[in-house]
Write a protein that holds these residues in place. Structure first.
Motif, PDB file in Angstrom:
ATOM      1  N   ILE A  20     -13.656  59.264 -12.404  1.00 51.57           N
ATOM      2  CA  ILE A  20     -13.177  58.190 -13.279  1.00 51.57           C
ATOM      3  C   ILE A  20     -11.696  58.347 -13.599  1.00 51.57           C
ATOM      4  CG2 ILE A  20     -13.407  57.197 -15.596  1.00 51.57           C
ATOM      5  CD1 ILE A  20     -16.399  57.908 -15.425  1.00 51.57           C
ATOM      6  N   LEU A  21     -11.270  59.561 -13.865  1.00 54.70           N
ATOM      7  CA  LEU A  21      -9.891  59.779 -14.308  1.00 54.70           C
ATOM      8  C   LEU A  21      -8.878  59.911 -13.180  1.00 54.70           C
ATOM      9  CD1 LEU A  21     -10.484  62.258 -17.253  1.00 54.70           C
ATOM     10  CD2 LEU A  21     -10.030  59.812 -17.372  1.00 54.70           C
ATOM     11  N   ILE A  22      -9.313  60.345 -12.004  1.00 51.81           N
ATOM     12  CA  ILE A  22      -8.345  60.639 -10.939  1.00 51.81           C
ATOM     13  C   ILE A  22      -8.582  59.791  -9.692  1.00 51.81           C
ATOM     14  CG2 ILE A  22      -7.465  62.441  -9.414  1.00 51.81           C
ATOM     15  CD1 ILE A  22      -8.166  64.416 -11.706  1.00 51.81           C
ATOM     16  N   ASP A  23      -9.765  59.861  -9.120  1.00 51.34           N
ATOM     17  CA  ASP A  23      -9.999  59.241  -7.812  1.00 51.34           C
ATOM     18  C   ASP A  23      -9.937  57.714  -7.851  1.00 51.34           C
ATOM     19  OD1 ASP A  23     -10.296  61.659  -6.518  1.00 51.34           O
ATOM     20  OD2 ASP A  23     -12.424  61.784  -6.983  1.00 51.34           O
ATOM     21  N   ILE A  24     -10.553  57.098  -8.830  1.00 55.57           N
ATOM     22  CA  ILE A  24     -10.553  55.631  -8.885  1.00 55.57           C
ATOM     23  C   ILE A  24      -9.143  55.082  -9.145  1.00 55.57           C
ATOM     24  CG2 ILE A  24     -11.428  53.635 -10.167  1.00 55.57           C
ATOM     25  CD1 ILE A  24     -14.115  55.130 -10.340  1.00 55.57           C
ATOM     26  N   PRO A  25      -8.376  55.638 -10.096  1.00 55.70           N
ATOM     27  CA  PRO A  25      -7.000  55.140 -10.247  1.00 55.70           C
ATOM     28  C   PRO A  25      -6.129  55.369  -9.010  1.00 55.70           C
ATOM     29  CG  PRO A  25      -7.659  56.306 -12.223  1.00 55.70           C
ATOM     30  CD  PRO A  25      -8.734  56.527 -11.211  1.00 55.70           C
ATOM     31  N   ILE A  26      -6.299  56.502  -8.342  1.00 56.56           N
ATOM     32  CA  ILE A  26      -5.502  56.760  -7.138  1.00 56.56           C
ATOM     33  C   ILE A  26      -5.855  55.770  -6.043  1.00 56.56           C
ATOM     34  CG2 ILE A  26      -5.184  58.398  -5.237  1.00 56.56           C
ATOM     35  CD1 ILE A  26      -5.098  60.610  -7.288  1.00 56.56           C
ATOM     36  N   SER A  27      -7.141  55.483  -5.874  1.00 58.11           N
ATOM     37  CA  SER A  27      -7.514  54.516  -4.837  1.00 58.11           C
ATOM     38  C   SER A  27      -7.026  53.117  -5.182  1.00 58.11           C
ATOM     39  CB  SER A  27      -9.022  54.531  -4.608  1.00 58.11           C
ATOM     40  OG  SER A  27      -9.707  54.103  -5.762  1.00 58.11           O
ATOM     41  N   GLY A  28      -7.010  52.773  -6.457  1.00 55.86           N
ATOM     42  CA  GLY A  28      -6.458  51.480  -6.862  1.00 55.86           C
ATOM     43  C   GLY A  28      -4.964  51.390  -6.602  1.00 55.86           C
ATOM     44  N   LEU A  29      -4.249  52.456  -6.919  1.00 56.99           N
ATOM     45  CA  LEU A  29      -2.806  52.480  -6.649  1.00 56.99           C
ATOM     46  C   LEU A  29      -2.516  52.445  -5.152  1.00 56.99           C
ATOM     47  CD1 LEU A  29      -1.587  55.065  -9.308  1.00 56.99           C
ATOM     48  CD2 LEU A  29      -1.187  52.592  -9.279  1.00 56.99           C
ATOM     49  N   ALA A  30      -3.340  53.114  -4.376  1.00 58.86           N
ATOM     50  CA  ALA A  30      -3.159  53.082  -2.918  1.00 58.86           C
ATOM     51  C   ALA A  30      -3.373  51.674  -2.379  1.00 58.86           C
ATOM     52  CB  ALA A  30      -4.116  54.059  -2.255  1.00 58.86           C
ATOM     53  N   ALA A  31      -4.370  50.986  -2.905  1.00 57.39           N
ATOM     54  CA  ALA A  31      -4.605  49.608  -2.471  1.00 57.39           C
ATOM     55  C   ALA A  31      -3.440  48.704  -2.845  1.00 57.39           C
ATOM     56  CB  ALA A  31      -5.897  49.091  -3.086  1.00 57.39           C
ATOM     57  N   LEU A  32      -2.896  48.897  -4.045  1.00 60.44           N
ATOM     58  CA  LEU A  32      -1.733  48.099  -4.449  1.00 60.44           C
ATOM     59  C   LEU A  32      -0.507  48.429  -3.605  1.00 60.44           C
ATOM     60  CD1 LEU A  32      -2.071  48.132  -8.333  1.00 60.44           C
ATOM     61  CD2 LEU A  32      -2.471  46.222  -6.777  1.00 60.44           C
ATOM     62  N   ALA A  33      -0.337  49.693  -3.252  1.00 61.31           N
ATOM     63  CA  ALA A  33       0.809  50.089  -2.440  1.00 61.31           C
ATOM     64  C   ALA A  33       0.702  49.530  -1.024  1.00 61.31           C
ATOM     65  CB  ALA A  33       0.913  51.610  -2.388  1.00 61.31           C
ATOM     66  N   CYS A  34      -0.504  49.331  -0.534  1.00 60.27           N
ATOM     67  CA  CYS A  34      -0.692  48.811   0.819  1.00 60.27           C
ATOM     68  C   CYS A  34      -0.523  47.299   0.913  1.00 60.27           C
ATOM     69  CB  CYS A  34      -2.075  49.190   1.335  1.00 60.27           C
ATOM     70  SG  CYS A  34      -2.236  50.936   1.703  1.00 60.27           S
ATOM     71  N   ASN A  35      -0.655  46.593  -0.185  1.00 61.42           N
ATOM     72  CA  ASN A  35      -0.559  45.133  -0.141  1.00 61.42           C
ATOM     73  C   ASN A  35       0.735  44.617   0.472  1.00 61.42           C
ATOM     74  OD1 ASN A  35      -3.072  44.325  -0.983  1.00 61.42           O
ATOM     75  ND2 ASN A  35      -2.543  44.452  -3.142  1.00 61.42           N
ATOM     76  N   PRO A  36       1.902  45.084   0.039  1.00 61.46           N
ATOM     77  CA  PRO A  36       3.123  44.562   0.673  1.00 61.46           C
ATOM     78  C   PRO A  36       3.207  44.870   2.163  1.00 61.46           C
ATOM     79  CG  PRO A  36       3.669  45.757  -1.334  1.00 61.46           C
ATOM     80  CD  PRO A  36       2.212  45.973  -1.074  1.00 61.46           C
TER      81      PRO A  36
END
Length: 68
Positions: A20-36
């Protein structure tokens, strides 16, 4: 898919605090970083590819070394 599989067990599915504290936020940030990169309809440059690989290696190192 995880939402559907969480419905199957009678008591639900337990989720660890690290997830909850590490893996899910990191995967969300990775998805946002890949969008552009993915929505630019241009090839992924070597610099972009190298930064994605470096980010993955950092995360993998964190998981292997610090979460034993």
């Amino acid at each position: 898919m995880l939402g559907f599989t969480a419905l199957l067990p009678a008591g639900g599915t337990t989720v660890g605090q690290d997830l909850i504290l590490i893996d899910i936020p990191i995967s969300g940030l990775a998805a946002l970083a890949c969008n552009p990169i993915f929505f630019s309809f241009i090839r992924v440059t070597r610099r972009q590819g190298a930064s994605l690989v470096a980010a993955y290696l950092l995360y993998l190192t964190y998981v292997i070394l610090l979460r034993r």
